[in-house]
Write a protein that holds these residues in place. Structure first.
Motif, PDB file in Angstrom:
ATOM      1  N   LYS A 128      16.201   0.275  -4.139  1.00  0.00           N
ATOM      2  CA  LYS A 128      15.655  -0.289  -2.900  1.00  0.00           C
ATOM      3  C   LYS A 128      15.869   0.629  -1.714  1.00  0.00           C
ATOM      4  O   LYS A 128      16.284   0.226  -0.631  1.00  0.00           O
ATOM      5  N   GLU A 129      15.604   1.934  -1.931  1.00  0.00           N
ATOM      6  CA  GLU A 129      15.787   2.880  -0.844  1.00  0.00           C
ATOM      7  C   GLU A 129      14.883   2.521   0.322  1.00  0.00           C
ATOM      8  O   GLU A 129      13.750   2.130   0.141  1.00  0.00           O
ATOM      9  N   SER A 130      15.415   2.675   1.520  1.00  0.00           N
ATOM     10  CA  SER A 130      14.670   2.308   2.722  1.00  0.00           C
ATOM     11  C   SER A 130      13.465   3.207   2.940  1.00  0.00           C
ATOM     12  O   SER A 130      12.574   2.873   3.685  1.00  0.00           O
ATOM     13  N   ASN A 131      13.460   4.388   2.272  1.00  0.00           N
ATOM     14  CA  ASN A 131      12.338   5.315   2.455  1.00  0.00           C
ATOM     15  C   ASN A 131      11.052   4.802   1.823  1.00  0.00           C
ATOM     16  O   ASN A 131       9.969   5.248   2.151  1.00  0.00           O
ATOM     17  N   TYR A 132      11.166   3.875   0.875  1.00  0.00           N
ATOM     18  CA  TYR A 132       9.998   3.393   0.154  1.00  0.00           C
ATOM     19  C   TYR A 132       9.567   2.035   0.687  1.00  0.00           C
ATOM     20  O   TYR A 132      10.384   1.148   0.920  1.00  0.00           O
ATOM     21  N   LYS A 133       8.258   1.886   0.844  1.00  0.00           N
ATOM     22  CA  LYS A 133       7.720   0.638   1.386  1.00  0.00           C
ATOM     23  C   LYS A 133       7.001  -0.129   0.287  1.00  0.00           C
ATOM     24  O   LYS A 133       6.178   0.445  -0.440  1.00  0.00           O
ATOM     25  N   ASN A 134       7.318  -1.421   0.176  1.00  0.00           N
ATOM     26  CA  ASN A 134       6.575  -2.272  -0.745  1.00  0.00           C
ATOM     27  C   ASN A 134       5.119  -2.314  -0.273  1.00  0.00           C
ATOM     28  O   ASN A 134       4.827  -2.789   0.830  1.00  0.00           O
ATOM     29  N   THR A 135       4.233  -1.816  -1.104  1.00  0.00           N
ATOM     30  CA  THR A 135       2.853  -1.595  -0.677  1.00  0.00           C
ATOM     31  C   THR A 135       1.887  -2.442  -1.484  1.00  0.00           C
ATOM     32  O   THR A 135       1.988  -2.524  -2.714  1.00  0.00           O
ATOM     33  N   LEU A 136       0.961  -3.056  -0.789  1.00  0.00           N
ATOM     34  CA  LEU A 136      -0.100  -3.840  -1.413  1.00  0.00           C
ATOM     35  C   LEU A 136      -1.355  -2.990  -1.507  1.00  0.00           C
ATOM     36  O   LEU A 136      -1.794  -2.419  -0.508  1.00  0.00           O
ATOM     37  N   ILE A 137      -1.932  -2.891  -2.704  1.00  0.00           N
ATOM     38  CA  ILE A 137      -3.202  -2.185  -2.886  1.00  0.00           C
ATOM     39  C   ILE A 137      -4.319  -3.204  -2.791  1.00  0.00           C
ATOM     40  O   ILE A 137      -4.335  -4.193  -3.540  1.00  0.00           O
ATOM     41  N   ILE A 138      -5.241  -2.997  -1.884  1.00  0.00           N
ATOM     42  CA  ILE A 138      -6.370  -3.913  -1.714  1.00  0.00           C
ATOM     43  C   ILE A 138      -7.600  -3.279  -2.346  1.00  0.00           C
ATOM     44  O   ILE A 138      -8.137  -2.292  -1.845  1.00  0.00           O
ATOM     45  N   GLY A 139      -7.994  -3.840  -3.484  1.00  0.00           N
ATOM     46  CA  GLY A 139      -9.119  -3.291  -4.238  1.00  0.00           C
ATOM     47  C   GLY A 139      -8.610  -2.532  -5.450  1.00  0.00           C
ATOM     48  O   GLY A 139      -7.979  -1.482  -5.305  1.00  0.00           O
ATOM     49  N   ALA A 140      -8.834  -3.080  -6.646  1.00  0.00           N
ATOM     50  CA  ALA A 140      -8.389  -2.415  -7.878  1.00  0.00           C
ATOM     51  C   ALA A 140      -9.186  -1.131  -8.066  1.00  0.00           C
ATOM     52  O   ALA A 140     -10.406  -1.150  -8.200  1.00  0.00           O
ATOM     53  N   ASN A 141      -8.468  -0.018  -8.031  1.00  0.00           N
ATOM     54  CA  ASN A 141      -9.123   1.291  -8.069  1.00  0.00           C
ATOM     55  C   ASN A 141      -8.267   2.234  -8.913  1.00  0.00           C
ATOM     56  O   ASN A 141      -7.123   2.518  -8.566  1.00  0.00           O
ATOM     57  N   SER A 142      -8.823   2.705 -10.017  1.00  0.00           N
ATOM     58  CA  SER A 142      -8.040   3.531 -10.936  1.00  0.00           C
ATOM     59  C   SER A 142      -7.636   4.869 -10.336  1.00  0.00           C
ATOM     60  O   SER A 142      -6.681   5.502 -10.781  1.00  0.00           O
ATOM     61  N   SER A 143      -8.338   5.316  -9.294  1.00  0.00           N
ATOM     62  CA  SER A 143      -8.032   6.622  -8.701  1.00  0.00           C
ATOM     63  C   SER A 143      -6.863   6.572  -7.722  1.00  0.00           C
ATOM     64  O   SER A 143      -6.355   7.610  -7.306  1.00  0.00           O
ATOM     65  N   ILE A 144      -6.418   5.375  -7.355  1.00  0.00           N
ATOM     66  CA  ILE A 144      -5.362   5.265  -6.350  1.00  0.00           C
ATOM     67  C   ILE A 144      -4.053   5.845  -6.865  1.00  0.00           C
ATOM     68  O   ILE A 144      -3.241   6.366  -6.110  1.00  0.00           O
ATOM     69  N   ASN A 145      -3.831   5.787  -8.197  1.00  0.00           N
ATOM     70  CA  ASN A 145      -2.584   6.314  -8.764  1.00  0.00           C
ATOM     71  C   ASN A 145      -2.444   7.808  -8.510  1.00  0.00           C
ATOM     72  O   ASN A 145      -1.379   8.294  -8.116  1.00  0.00           O
ATOM     73  N   ARG A 146      -3.540   8.557  -8.702  1.00  0.00           N
ATOM     74  CA  ARG A 146      -3.497  10.010  -8.456  1.00  0.00           C
ATOM     75  C   ARG A 146      -3.219  10.297  -6.991  1.00  0.00           C
ATOM     76  O   ARG A 146      -2.510  11.245  -6.654  1.00  0.00           O
ATOM     77  N   LEU A 147      -3.783   9.482  -6.126  1.00  0.00           N
ATOM     78  CA  LEU A 147      -3.593   9.687  -4.691  1.00  0.00           C
ATOM     79  C   LEU A 147      -2.143   9.453  -4.298  1.00  0.00           C
ATOM     80  O   LEU A 147      -1.574  10.203  -3.504  1.00  0.00           O
ATOM     81  N   LEU A 148      -1.528   8.426  -4.881  1.00  0.00           N
ATOM     82  CA  LEU A 148      -0.145   8.102  -4.537  1.00  0.00           C
ATOM     83  C   LEU A 148       0.850   9.065  -5.174  1.00  0.00           C
ATOM     84  O   LEU A 148       2.013   9.107  -4.783  1.00  0.00           O
ATOM     85  N   ASN A 149       0.400   9.834  -6.149  1.00  0.00           N
ATOM     86  CA  ASN A 149       1.274  10.867  -6.724  1.00  0.00           C
ATOM     87  C   ASN A 149       1.484  12.031  -5.774  1.00  0.00           C
ATOM     88  O   ASN A 149       2.387  12.839  -5.964  1.00  0.00           O
ATOM     89  N   ASP A 150       0.630  12.137  -4.761  1.00  0.00           N
ATOM     90  CA  ASP A 150       0.747  13.198  -3.769  1.00  0.00           C
ATOM     91  C   ASP A 150       2.073  13.020  -3.015  1.00  0.00           C
ATOM     92  O   ASP A 150       2.413  11.925  -2.570  1.00  0.00           O
ATOM     93  N   LYS A 151       2.807  14.109  -2.868  1.00  0.00           N
ATOM     94  CA  LYS A 151       4.116  14.046  -2.196  1.00  0.00           C
ATOM     95  C   LYS A 151       4.008  13.516  -0.775  1.00  0.00           C
ATOM     96  O   LYS A 151       4.946  12.941  -0.234  1.00  0.00           O
ATOM     97  N   LYS A 152       2.838  13.717  -0.145  1.00  0.00           N
ATOM     98  CA  LYS A 152       2.666  13.244   1.235  1.00  0.00           C
ATOM     99  C   LYS A 152       2.686  11.720   1.301  1.00  0.00           C
ATOM    100  O   LYS A 152       2.938  11.148   2.356  1.00  0.00           O
ATOM    101  N   ASN A 153       2.421  11.047   0.182  1.00  0.00           N
ATOM    102  CA  ASN A 153       2.345   9.588   0.165  1.00  0.00           C
ATOM    103  C   ASN A 153       3.530   8.968  -0.565  1.00  0.00           C
ATOM    104  O   ASN A 153       3.454   7.834  -1.033  1.00  0.00           O
ATOM    105  N   ILE A 154       4.630   9.719  -0.671  1.00  0.00           N
ATOM    106  CA  ILE A 154       5.773   9.323  -1.488  1.00  0.00           C
ATOM    107  C   ILE A 154       6.421   8.024  -0.996  1.00  0.00           C
ATOM    108  O   ILE A 154       7.082   7.316  -1.763  1.00  0.00           O
TER     109      ILE A 154
END
Length: 581
Positions: A128-154
């Motif tokens: 439960k590190e404070s650096n990470y935010k519980n995030t809701l994805i709006i719209g089931a999209n298979s490409s979102i996983n690749r986007l979130l793998n980007d270090k900028k979106n860690i």
């Protein structure tokens, strides 16, 4: 990456040694250990190469899911298959070696390498590190996983997905359950949502509704997936949701083939090329493969900026004012444009009210000069950028633009097709309310709105410019095209949304009164006799006849006589000058 490289190396060494021991009941013959390191290094090198190929070292393992397990399994199958082939081809160099070790090591390596990555996700989620935010994805999209793998979106850790498709409800993507849109507020509460990512395009009303629910629930960190396109590739990235996203209208009948046939292989002269509209027109002309762009602007800085941006294209910078017809003459003679798009104009209502002669000179004389030169030099098509403020104008700026429309419709155009395109405000253009409000918010100042009931039409700059080019493509000459701007938006509502988007609760709205020449609302039609075109987003206003000799005479009087407002009124009888305080 270094962590997993080192870990995989140690695991591979351990599993191979364990495989040897299991094969020989923990009593490995000495001669089998003689080439142990050779076997190990071959397998390790194969693993690293194949793992890199499958991008297993570029995955954010807090998103570890069945998809990654499949990639690890496939990578192992390839590694050990290739190793088996090597073993057969170089049998003498590999002996002694028991082939059953391959199977044992395959199983051990697969289990341990998978467990390492799974354990990393478990540790990250349980910590439960404070650096990470519980995030809701709006719209089931298979490409979102690749986007979130980007270090900028860690910092974003997805914990749930909502979608409106009934077929997806209660199913899973990336081990995340998909909930119904109807449960949006409940999911936000139950999952302690701190951020939201809107991963799909939604109609304007739906997007506004989503934003309002998120904002009401106290979620200020809202991202959308932005698509960046270039000639080579299309890239997606996360960006903060903006008021432009909430108000944007994307025309459904954009005909890029028509635009391309209009622009492709043509020499295009763009006046006011460094302004908000002119610069985007320039980008679009590059996109649609113009032969050459002649970019004309009197502002050195603006011209420099757009020329630097388009430096990889055939661009000719012309630092020139449209007021000087002799300068324009030399430009038209030298470059022989096929198309002229005239975006040069003074557009700020209060400034033109205080500088009437300059407004007349730049807007009317500048436009007349450009049209006259286009006709003289047999330009194929001339496109005049006009404004909704030209309709029943209450200010000098709008009246000058209406006179430009009258000149464009009534001049003897000979072989040149002349068309005007009229639209409302574009989102984010220089000097518009959005940059102004944004600046006030950044400074912590209250937002100033002139009147609680004032409304305006809005459209995104790229969409407006594409429709301008589309209108130019279908023009036959003499038309005033009107772009569908949707419903007018209350400026006070715009201000409220920008305050909500900022996440600041210490900013209020102040009303300062209408400025000189300012209307409460703008119109796009002088009367209702407009005609439909083949495109729903573009209509044609009825033409207005005006004797061209009389119009030229009145324009000369505007420059010579002191009472300019009276002459403007004679040319445009519907001009009702508002001197607001």
């Amino acid at each position: 990456m270094i962590f997993f490289l080192l870990s995989d190396t140690l695991i591979s060494l351990f599993t191979l040694y364990l495989a040897y021991n299991l094969r020989f009941n923990f009593t490995v013959p000495t001669d089998f250990l003689d080439n142990f390191l050779n076997i190990f290094f071959v397998i390790l090198i194969l693993k690293i190469i194949i793992f890199i190929f499958f991008r297993l070292y570029r995955t954010a393992w807090r998103f570890f899911s069945l998809h990654e397990v499949k990639k690890i399994l496939l990578a192992h199958i390839i590694v050990y298959s290739v190793f088996t082939i090597i073993l057969i081809l170089f049998r003498e160099d590999m002996m002694p070696f028991a082939r059953s070790i391959i199977v044992i090591d395959f199983m051990l390596s697969l289990v341990f390498i998978t467990l390492l990555r799974l354990s990393k996700r478990i540790i990250l989620e349980s910590g439960k590190e404070s650096n990470y935010k519980n995030t809701l994805i709006i719209g089931a999209n298979s490409s979102i996983n690749r986007l979130l793998n980007d270090k900028k979106n860690i910092e974003y850790t997805p914990v749930a997905i909502v979608d409106k498709s009934k077929n997806l409800i209660n199913t899973y993507i990336f081990n995340l359950k998909i909930y119904s849109f109807d449960d949006l507020e409940k999911v936000i509460l139950n999952k302690s949502i701190e951020a939201a990512i809107i991963s799909k395009e939604y109609p304007q009303e739906e997007l506004i509704n989503i934003f309002e629910v998120l904002n009401k629930s106290g979620i200020k960190d809202i991202k959308i997936v932005n698509t960046l396109s270039s000639n080579q590739s299309t890239k997606k990235q996360l960006k903060d949701i903006s008021v432009e996203d909430l108000l944007a209208r994307h025309p459904k009948d954009l005909d890029t083939n028509k635009i391309e046939s209009f622009i492709k292989d043509k020499v295009v002269l763009i006046t006011g090329a460094g302004g908000s509209i002119g610069s985007e027109i320039s980008r679009q002309c590059k996109k649609f493969d113009a032969k050459q762009l002649i970019l004309l602007d009197h502002s050195e800085y603006n011209l420099y900026q757009i020329c630097e941006e388009l430096s990889d294209f055939d661009v000719v910078p012309v630092m020139q004012t449209v007021r000087k017809i002799e300068y324009l003459e030399s430009t038209f003679t030298k470059y022989k444009p096929d198309i002229v798009i005239h975006a040069a104009a003074y557009k700020h209502v209060p400034l033109v009210e205080d500088n009437i002669l300059e407004g007349i000179s730049n807007n009317i004389i500048g436009t007349k000069n450009c049209i006259d030169m286009a006709i003289k030099h047999n330009v194929e098509k001339f496109v005049l950028i006009s404004t909704d403020k030209a309709v029943r104008p209450t200010n000098v700026m709008g009246t000058t633009k209406r006179i430009c429309e009258l000149y464009a419709q009534n001049v003897d155009s000979k072989n040149t097709e002349i068309v005007a395109v009229r639209f409302g405000n574009v989102l984010g253009s220089s000097g518009s309310v959005i940059p102004k409000f944004r600046s006030q918010i950044q400074k912590g100042e209250n937002i100033t709105v002139t009147h609680p009931d004032i409304t305006r039409y809005f459209m995104l700059i790229p969409e407006a410019c594409e429709l301008v080019l589309q209108a130019g493509a279908i023009a036959k000459g003499g038309e005033i095209f009107i772009l569908d701007m949707g419903e007018p938006i209350k400026i006070v509502d715009l201000a409220k949304k920008m305050i909500d988007l900022s996440g600041r609760d210490n900013i209020e709205i102040e009303f300062c009164g209408l400025r000189p020449g300012e209307k409460l609302y703008e119109e796009l039609l002088i009367n209702d006799s407009d005609k439909k075109t083949q495109y729903e987003s573009i209509t044609v206003a009825s033409s207005t006849k005006f004797n061209i000799d009389e119009l030229n005479k009145k324009i000369e009087e505007l420059l010579l006589k002191d009472d300019k407002l009276s002459i403007l009124k004679e040319i445009v009888p519907e001009f009702n000058h508002k001197k607001n305080n």
